[in-house]
Scaffold this motif. Structure first.
Motif, PDB file in Angstrom:
ATOM      1  N   ASP A 159      14.441  56.476-105.565  1.00  0.00           N
ATOM      2  CA  ASP A 159      15.795  57.359-105.556  1.00  0.00           C
ATOM      3  C   ASP A 159      16.226  57.659-104.351  1.00  0.00           C
ATOM      4  O   ASP A 159      17.459  57.696-104.145  1.00  0.00           O
ATOM      5  CB  ASP A 159      15.589  58.760-106.368  1.00  0.00           C
ATOM      6  CG  ASP A 159      14.989  58.585-107.995  1.00  0.00           C
ATOM      7  OD1 ASP A 159      15.477  57.690-108.464  1.00  0.00           O
ATOM      8  OD2 ASP A 159      14.324  59.321-108.362  1.00  0.00           O
ATOM      9  N   ARG A 213      13.686  61.955-107.134  1.00  0.00           N
ATOM     10  CA  ARG A 213      12.307  62.281-107.596  1.00  0.00           C
ATOM     11  C   ARG A 213      11.261  61.221-106.915  1.00  0.00           C
ATOM     12  O   ARG A 213      10.129  61.618-106.718  1.00  0.00           O
ATOM     13  CB  ARG A 213      12.058  62.218-109.236  1.00  0.00           C
ATOM     14  CG  ARG A 213      12.704  63.328-109.831  1.00  0.00           C
ATOM     15  CD  ARG A 213      12.466  63.611-111.272  1.00  0.00           C
ATOM     16  NE  ARG A 213      12.814  62.357-112.010  1.00  0.00           N
ATOM     17  CZ  ARG A 213      14.309  62.379-112.474  1.00  0.00           C
ATOM     18  NH1 ARG A 213      14.777  63.412-112.817  1.00  0.00           N
ATOM     19  NH2 ARG A 213      14.643  61.071-113.013  1.00  0.00           N
ATOM     20  N   THR A 214      11.962  60.133-106.748  1.00  0.00           N
ATOM     21  CA  THR A 214      10.884  59.097-106.091  1.00  0.00           C
ATOM     22  C   THR A 214      11.415  58.238-104.992  1.00  0.00           C
ATOM     23  O   THR A 214      12.578  58.722-104.558  1.00  0.00           O
ATOM     24  CB  THR A 214      10.654  57.799-107.292  1.00  0.00           C
ATOM     25  OG1 THR A 214      11.971  57.331-107.358  1.00  0.00           O
ATOM     26  CG2 THR A 214      10.495  58.549-108.561  1.00  0.00           C
ATOM     27  N   ARG A 266      15.571  70.779-104.031  1.00  0.00           N
ATOM     28  CA  ARG A 266      16.591  70.026-104.637  1.00  0.00           C
ATOM     29  C   ARG A 266      17.309  71.000-106.029  1.00  0.00           C
ATOM     30  O   ARG A 266      17.476  70.462-107.029  1.00  0.00           O
ATOM     31  CB  ARG A 266      15.891  68.915-105.529  1.00  0.00           C
ATOM     32  CG  ARG A 266      15.621  67.784-104.358  1.00  0.00           C
ATOM     33  CD  ARG A 266      14.669  66.765-104.985  1.00  0.00           C
ATOM     34  NE  ARG A 266      13.249  67.109-105.007  1.00  0.00           N
ATOM     35  CZ  ARG A 266      12.693  67.094-106.430  1.00  0.00           C
ATOM     36  NH1 ARG A 266      13.347  66.502-107.480  1.00  0.00           N
ATOM     37  NH2 ARG A 266      11.349  67.541-106.439  1.00  0.00           N
TER      38      ARG A 266
END
Lengths: 102, 170
Positions: free
Chosen positions: B130, B126-127, A81
């Protein structure tokens, strides 16, 4: 509204939120409002990216930009990311698709 | 250095989007928010309403972060901030004046702009929720292209996707 006025309005909004942050730095919106503010930036960036990569002329179309989309997603995964990794591998995917499309 | 490079990118993209070079520099001086500025440029053609809705949503994200950031505000962060802001503004100035000489079609500027937003989104994932928001946002973006008026398709799709994302439990 001309461009200068729009820029000043955006500046007012941005600084206004910072002033609120400094004045009430321990006050965190909770519940629905807090969750909405948390996910809105992600939703906005994804919509901007999706629109630009799948409908560059305003309508959904198959173009070399889709190669950029694939490259960008792969770049995001491979580089964990990373912003720069996403852009660079996405650009490589776009250029490859552009070459292949002639 | 990285901030300066992104400042250059903002300068190039802003003039390519039709913003005057001097206004591009003014934007970096008075707004000083990369996310809000890139959104401003991305939505410039849509008009002031969508721009203000989107930038308000981006600006208000500072509130949930406030408790975490409170302990970081101090002299050191102020010095760092001045250095970052200087790099951002000077990078923008370089990009704004170089940007006029660039052929957008030859370089695929529009695609690079879209990839920049993908790059801005990537660190926010992040999760599991998300990832679901990402999926919902992609679907909303595609549907908005078909049903919403040009000016509101991006802000409208993002708002609907965020509302759906709000309802998703971790």
């Amino acid at each position: 509204v001309n461009d200068l006025t729009l820029i000043l309005l955006v500046a007012a909004v941005t600084f206004g939120s910072r002033v609120v942050f400094l004045a009430r730095r321990r006050s965190v919106p909770e519940g629905i409002v807090g969750r909405f503010l948390e996910v809105f930036p992600l939703a906005l960036f994804i919509v901007l990216a999706t629109t630009g990569l799948t409908a560059p002329e305003g309508v959904l179309a198959v173009t070399p930009a889709l190669g950029g989309a694939v490259g960008g997603v792969v770049g995001a995964i491979v580089t964990r990311r990373s912003l720069v990794g996403t852009i660079l591998i996405g650009a490589a995917g776009y250029w490859l698709a552009r070459v292949l499309a002639g | 250095v990285a901030v300066g490079v992104f400042g250059i990118a903002f300068g190039v993209l802003a003039v390519q989007a039709g913003l005057a070079a001097w206004l591009t520099v003014v934007a970096s001086v008075v707004i000083v928010s990369g996310a809000a500025q890139f959104a401003l440029v991305g939505l410039l053609a849509a008009g002031p309403g969508p721009v203000l809705v989107a930038t308000t949503g981006l600006a208000l994200r500072h509130l949930p972060m406030s408790a975490k950031l409170a302990s970081l505000v101090g002299d050191h962060s102020l010095r760092t901030r001045v250095g970052l802001d200087s790099a951002w503004v000077s990078g923008t100035a370089v990009g704004a004046f170089v940007g006029k000489a660039i052929d957008p079609a030859a370089l695929g500027i529009d695609v690079l702009f879209a990839l920049l937003f993908l790059g801005l989104a990537a660190p926010l994932i992040r999760t599991r929720r998300d990832w679901l928001v990402v999926g919902v946002a992609v679907v909303c973006a595609a549907l908005a292209t078909l049903v919403l008026p040009e000016a509101w398709k991006i802000t409208g799709a993002a708002t609907v996707a965020a509302f759906i994302g709000t309802a998703i439990r971790e």
